[in-house]
Write an enzyme that holds these catalytic residues in place. Structure first.
Site, mmCIF file in Angstrom:
data_model
loop_
_atom_site.group_PDB
_atom_site.id
_atom_site.type_symbol
_atom_site.label_atom_id
_atom_site.label_comp_id
_atom_site.label_asym_id
_atom_site.label_seq_id
_atom_site.Cartn_x
_atom_site.Cartn_y
_atom_site.Cartn_z
ATOM 1 C CG HIS A 17 -2.348 0.829 1.371
ATOM 2 N ND1 HIS A 17 -3.029 1.284 1.540
ATOM 3 C CD2 HIS A 17 -1.941 2.370 0.944
ATOM 4 C CE1 HIS A 17 -4.355 1.882 1.379
ATOM 5 N NE2 HIS A 17 -2.715 3.293 0.782
ATOM 6 C CG HIS A 19 -0.946 7.494 -0.729
ATOM 7 N ND1 HIS A 19 -2.085 7.123 -1.932
ATOM 8 C CD2 HIS A 19 -1.192 6.452 -0.620
ATOM 9 C CE1 HIS A 19 -2.622 6.863 -1.062
ATOM 10 N NE2 HIS A 19 -2.130 6.442 -0.034
ATOM 11 C CG LEU A 20 5.202 5.060 -5.646
ATOM 12 C CD1 LEU A 20 5.715 4.278 -6.990
ATOM 13 C CD2 LEU A 20 6.755 5.871 -5.093
ATOM 14 N NE ARG A 21 1.261 11.980 -2.201
ATOM 15 C CZ ARG A 21 0.126 12.186 -1.908
ATOM 16 N NH1 ARG A 21 -0.938 11.616 -2.300
ATOM 17 N NH2 ARG A 21 -0.443 12.014 -0.145
ATOM 18 C CG ASN A 45 -4.895 8.460 -3.479
ATOM 19 O OD1 ASN A 45 -3.444 8.256 -3.947
ATOM 20 N ND2 ASN A 45 -4.835 9.092 -2.315
ATOM 21 C CE LYS A 103 -7.649 2.470 -0.443
ATOM 22 N NZ LYS A 103 -6.590 3.105 -0.282
ATOM 23 C CG HIS A 140 -9.442 5.009 2.835
ATOM 24 N ND1 HIS A 140 -9.162 4.633 3.459
ATOM 25 C CD2 HIS A 140 -10.698 5.187 4.462
ATOM 26 C CE1 HIS A 140 -9.270 6.490 4.923
ATOM 27 N NE2 HIS A 140 -10.004 6.011 4.612
ATOM 28 C CG HIS A 178 -5.213 2.673 5.973
ATOM 29 N ND1 HIS A 178 -6.660 2.568 5.847
ATOM 30 C CD2 HIS A 178 -4.886 3.271 4.511
ATOM 31 C CE1 HIS A 178 -6.915 2.742 5.107
ATOM 32 N NE2 HIS A 178 -5.867 3.190 3.850
ATOM 33 C CG LEU A 223 -8.440 10.880 6.909
ATOM 34 C CD1 LEU A 223 -8.748 11.927 6.384
ATOM 35 C CD2 LEU A 223 -9.169 10.636 8.513
ATOM 36 C CG ASP A 251 -2.057 4.570 3.858
ATOM 37 O OD1 ASP A 251 -1.875 5.372 2.611
ATOM 38 O OD2 ASP A 251 -2.673 4.885 4.227
ATOM 39 C CG HIS A 255 -0.232 15.612 1.916
ATOM 40 N ND1 HIS A 255 -0.976 15.600 0.886
ATOM 41 C CD2 HIS A 255 -0.433 13.967 2.516
ATOM 42 C CE1 HIS A 255 -1.846 15.026 0.821
ATOM 43 N NE2 HIS A 255 -1.336 13.657 1.671
ATOM 44 C CB ALA A 267 -5.437 12.824 6.189
HETATM 45 O O1 DOR Z 1 -3.915 9.493 5.376
HETATM 46 C C1 DOR Z 1 -4.066 8.710 4.046
HETATM 47 N N1 DOR Z 1 -3.301 9.560 2.926
HETATM 48 N N2 DOR Z 1 -5.740 8.559 4.044
HETATM 49 C C2 DOR Z 1 -5.167 7.856 2.794
HETATM 50 O O2 DOR Z 1 -6.280 7.518 2.783
HETATM 51 C C3 DOR Z 1 -4.798 9.094 1.194
HETATM 52 C C4 DOR Z 1 -3.522 8.683 1.781
HETATM 53 C C5 DOR Z 1 -2.680 9.977 0.599
HETATM 54 O O3 DOR Z 1 -3.081 10.448 -0.195
HETATM 55 O O4 DOR Z 1 -2.746 11.912 1.241
HETATM 56 ZN ZN ZN Z 2 -3.114 4.872 1.060
#
Ligand code: DOR
Ligand code: ZN
Length: 348
Positions: A17, A19-21, A45, A103, A140, A178, A223, A251, A255, A267
């Site tokens: 799990h 997030h690579l952006r 996402n 997802k 999620h 998560h 989150l 996860d 940011h 989050a």
């Molecule tokens: O804290 C989080 N950040 N929870 C998520 O489900 C998404 C993630 C994000 O993409 O920043």
């Molecule tokens: Zn996530």
């Protein structure tokens, strides 16, 4: 009591799990993951989200182009479900390898989930198809009902949404992403092996007090939000149990600092710089280093029906200092445990 080993060798782990952006941020964060992990389930996402097989292929190509030279890292792509997702497109993309899972974000549950599913009834035909073709659903698991306390949203989701869903689709493979509560741990155990869960380093290391220690700590906000200590203890027991239904998923969710330290902070916890070292620390604290390989390198591939990695990594008892900041485009990132020291390090 035998003293714990000062080093261990495990198969190269995967991150189930992540997030690579995209764009410059992808270039900034990917090396941290590619340094350690063989594969990662890449969350869809983005803005706009990855909803088509063509979009997933193009995103994979951008990730591969951003990989450090010589890295054997392999991204595993996912499809972002919306109210309008077409079951044929999902199945086609799965069949030809564009993505390995889909997802389910409840709409507005978290970062970039605005296009998510407003009611699970909108995706029933997609779920039926996924069940038929053996395609995992990644969830999620939080309700978005403003009347439900934010600390209860996961447990209520299990009752209201996921319980009925696994009853109606008993053959559907589900990853409860998560997990943050003892309720989720119990649910997953009760529904294994068809249901599994990822566990993050931060939910194993902090409880909800950490967000308010001496002041508000925006870099510990994610989150689902961290819960009470009894939940953290249940997550730790699950992680070190060796049970096949629990596996590693960081996860890691970067940011820019300005977006976290803000009037309405985003989050997400960026833990990629020392994720495996953090897990090793947890397993060592629990006297369970012998179970780390199952959690980090074996259970995930087995759930997804993939072979485990053949390469090995060595983790040794030595200090890893986590940087205060990591450079990012136009800003910096503040990693999880910034400025702190962990007791484990990867050796070449
Ligand atoms: O804290 C989080 N950040 N929870 C998520 O489900 C998404 C993630 C994000 O993409 O920043
Ligand atoms: Zn996530």
């Amino acid at each position: 009591m035998p003293s714990p080993p000062s080093s261990i060798v495990i198969r190269r782990p995967d991150d189930w799990h992540l997030h690579l952006r995209d764009g410059a941020m992808l270039g900034a964060v990917l090396p941290f993951t590619a340094r350690v992990f063989g594969r990662a389930i890449v969350m869809p996402n983005l803005v706009p989200p990855v909803t088509t097989a063509a979009g997933a292929r193009a995103y994979r190509a951008r990730i591969e182009a951003a990989c450090p030279p010589g890295s054997g890292f392999r991204p595993l792509m996912t499809c972002y479900l919306t109210d309008r997702t077409d079951a044929d497109e999902v199945a086609r993309g799965f069949g030809d390898g564009a993505w390995v899972a889909a997802k389910y974000y409840p709409a507005n549950a978290t970062t970039h989930s605005e296009s998510g599913v407003s009611d699970v009834r909108h995706i029933l035909s997609v779920l039926a198809r996924m069940e038929k073709i053996g395609m995992p659903l990644l969830v999620h698991g939080e309700v978005t009902d403003a009347n439900v306390d934010v600390f209860d949203r996961e447990a209520v989701f299990l009752d209201r949404v996921l319980g009925p869903l696994v009853r109606d689709f008993p053959g559907l493979k589900v990853v409860f992403e998560h997990a943050t509560t003892e309720d989720a741990v119990a649910f997953v155990r009760a529904h294994a092996p068809g249901v599994g869960a990822t566990l993050t380093p931060h939910h194993l290391m902090i409880n909800r007090n950490a967000m308010f220690e001496g002041g508000i700590r925006p870099h510990l906000y994610c989150l689902p939000v961290a819960k009470r200590e009894k939940h953290r203890q249940a997550l730790r027991r699950a992680a070190v149990s060796g049970e096949a239904c629990f596996f590693l998923g960081t996860d890691s969710a970067p940011h820019p600092r300005a977006a976290k330290e803000s009037d309405c902070g985003c989050a997400g916890i960026f833990n990629a710089p020392a994720a495996i070292e953090a897990y090793a620390q947890v397993f060592a604290e629990e006297g369970a280093l012998a179970k780390l390989e199952a959690f980090a390198s074996l259970n995930g591939p087995a759930f997804y029906g993939l072979p485990a990695n053949e390469e090995r990594i060595k983790l040794a008892q030595a200090e890893t200092r986590i940087p205060n900041t990591v450079p990012a485009p136009g800003d910096t990132l503040r990693p999880f445990l910034a400025g702190e020291t962990l007791g484990w390090r990867i050796e070449a």
